[in-house]
Every structure is written in C-alpha cells, then in structure tokens.
Design an enzyme around this catalytic site. Structure first.
Site, PDB file in Angstrom:
ATOM      1  N   GLU A   1      16.967  36.302 -14.897  1.00 16.74           N
ATOM      2  CA  GLU A   1      17.831  35.187 -15.281  1.00 16.74           C
ATOM      3  C   GLU A   1      19.298  35.517 -15.042  1.00 16.74           C
ATOM      4  O   GLU A   1      20.064  34.660 -14.577  1.00 16.74           O
ATOM      5  CB  GLU A   1      17.598  34.822 -16.751  1.00 16.74           C
ATOM      6  CG  GLU A   1      16.268  34.112 -16.992  1.00 16.74           C
ATOM      7  CD  GLU A   1      15.993  33.859 -18.464  1.00 16.74           C
ATOM      8  OE1 GLU A   1      16.800  34.338 -19.303  1.00 16.74           O
ATOM      9  OE2 GLU A   1      14.996  33.202 -18.785  1.00 16.74           O
TER      10      GLU A   1
ATOM     11  N   HIS B   1      15.584  25.664 -19.453  1.00 18.38           N
ATOM     12  CA  HIS B   1      14.670  25.988 -20.546  1.00 18.38           C
ATOM     13  C   HIS B   1      13.915  24.768 -21.070  1.00 18.38           C
ATOM     14  O   HIS B   1      13.028  24.916 -21.916  1.00 18.38           O
ATOM     15  CB  HIS B   1      15.440  26.650 -21.699  1.00 18.38           C
ATOM     16  CG  HIS B   1      15.796  28.079 -21.429  1.00 18.38           C
ATOM     17  ND1 HIS B   1      16.839  28.443 -20.618  1.00 18.38           N
ATOM     18  CD2 HIS B   1      15.228  29.241 -21.852  1.00 18.38           C
ATOM     19  CE1 HIS B   1      16.914  29.759 -20.556  1.00 18.38           C
ATOM     20  NE2 HIS B   1      15.954  30.267 -21.296  1.00 18.38           N
TER      21      HIS B   1
END
Length: 270
Positions: free
Chosen positions: A172, A205
């Site tokens: 990430e 997300h």
C-alpha cells in the site's frame, strides 16, 4: 546557471510551493488530468487484483490470502511502470532517477527511518501504554519473546499476520504513496497533494463492503457506517504518511516541481 537570487527563490519554492521568481508553478496543459487518471488506474488495478480469483471462501481463509498475495505483489512490482509511463506521456523531466522520485534512495536513509518512527510512536503513545499495562508479561519477558526465533516463526506462518503486518503495509505504501505522490505533486501544491492522495487510499478500502454484504456480516446500514468510518481514518492516516513521504523526499519533490514548470514553459512557448 542558477544565480544567487534564484537559490533564494528555490528555497522559498520548497517551503511555499512557488517556483522561480516568486511565480506559482504552472503545470503543463492536461498534466493534472493525466496524473489523476493515472492514480485512479493504479488504485483500480490494486483493488481489482484482489478479485481476479473466483472463490466462495471468506477473505481471511489462508487460500484466499495466498492468492491475493500473488495479485498485489504483481501489481506492486508493476506500479513503477505507471510512474515511468506518466513521465513519458507528460514530458515532465526531473533530474533524480525514477527510484529516487519514489523515495527509494540511500541518501538520508537513517533519519528518514528513525524520525518518522519516533513521531509515529508519539502518535500511538496512548494505545502502546495501554497495551503495556494490560500485558501480563514483564518487560524482560517481552524482550525475550521479541528475540525468540520460534515466536517469529509462528508469526510468519500465520497468513493473517503476514497480510496485516507485512504485505499490506508494504504494497500500500509503494502503490498509494511512493507511486501516486510523484504524479500528483507537479500539478498541485505539496499541501494539496498530501490531502488528495489519501482519498484514493481511503476509497480503495470501500471494497470491503462487497465481501461484508456477500457474507452478510452485519446489517446494510452498519456495514456502510463501518466503511465510512474506515474511509475516514485511512484518509487521515494516509495524509500523515503522505506528509512524511514529502518531508523525507524533499529534494525529489522540488525537482519535480521545477521539471513541471519547465515543461509548462516549453508547452506555452510552442
């Protein structure tokens, strides 16, 4: 040649987002659109790679985790190609190498590791102290466990631990910080990039909603409220890590801004 007056202006540019003789950096035509679309494609590639495997198993199943490891590691390995392609398409030419622009360099490595670590420890000082107070082990027991190879063998054999503590943070940060920020900074001020980049990270997300609804792990309203809350704190923490990235990659940021101005000047001249 850069004259003495230009040196002062460059220092001001580094702090205030101005370039040259007190003027705002003017990005080349279409640069911002290309940068935003590139970041969007990169985010979609990362999230989409999680769903290339068809399975009826939940996300915490070891088989699902291993397959997703493969997907995100491939996307992460290819993510620098997005930055390289962006440079070729936009014509932005910065003097550091591609890896240096992505924050992968040895210069200033120790301060870049130690100082953000100390700052993050201060940020999480409350939870850390609470965990220490609730922990049944003594301090020396904790030290012995930390140096116990069997403890780490157990951790690295746990797929969920590997996902949460190793693979997800590394990939990430590479994709949503190291690759996106160099593309956003030249068309915005550094401050704007700090708060824009986390939006891609936070929205990414929302894909958890799909699995929660699929396996009916709560009510619809509860699932969406949870997703909104997760978006909020991931966006805030993303801004914090983006700030750290820009502060520790200051030189590359300044040269990126100068390159954007130079490209914009050539475009205007043509």
């Amino acid at each position: 040649m850069v004259e003495d007056g230009d040196d002062v202006n460059l220092l001001l540019a580094d702090q205030e987002g101005t370039i040259g003789h007190g003027e705002l950096a003017v990005p080349p035509d279409g640069l911002c659109w290309i940068s935003v679309v590139s970041c969007l494609l990169l985010a979609c590639s990362y999230v989409g790679s999680l769903y290339v495997w068809k399975s009826d198993l939940p996300r915490d199943h070891p088989t699902v985790i291993k397959r997703r490891f493969t997907s995100v590691l491939i996307v992460s390995a290819l993510s620098p190609i997005f930055v390289w392609t962006w440079r070729e398409v936009t014509g932005v030419r910065a003097s550091p190498s591609l890896w240096a622009l992505m924050g992968i360099r040895f210069e200033g490595l120790i301060p870049a590791i130690v100082l953000p670590l100390l700052l993050t420890m201060v940020l999480f000082l409350g939870p850390v102290i609470q965990l220490a107070m609730d922990c049944p082990w003594s301090f020396m027991d904790g030290i012995r466990v930390a140096f116990d190879p069997w403890f780490w063998k157990l951790c690295f054999s746990d797929m969920r631990w590997l996902r949460n503590q190793v693979v997800a943070p590394l990939t990430e940060e590479l994709v949503f910080r190291a690759c996106m920020l160099p593309m956003l900074v030249p068309c915005t001020s550094p401050s704007t990039a700090i708060f824009t980049c986390p939006l891609f990270f936070g929205v990414a997300h929302f894909h958890h909603v799909i699995e929660l609804l699929r396996f009916r792990q709560g009510s619809v309203s509860g699932i969406f409220l949870s997703a909104v809350f997760q978006f909020s704190y991931t966006a805030v923490f993303g801004a914090y890590t983006a700030f750290i990235f820009i502060r520790t990659a200051r030189r590359g940021r300044r040269e990126l801004s100068q390159a954007a101005r130079a490209t914009g000047s050539m475009t205007a001249g043509n």
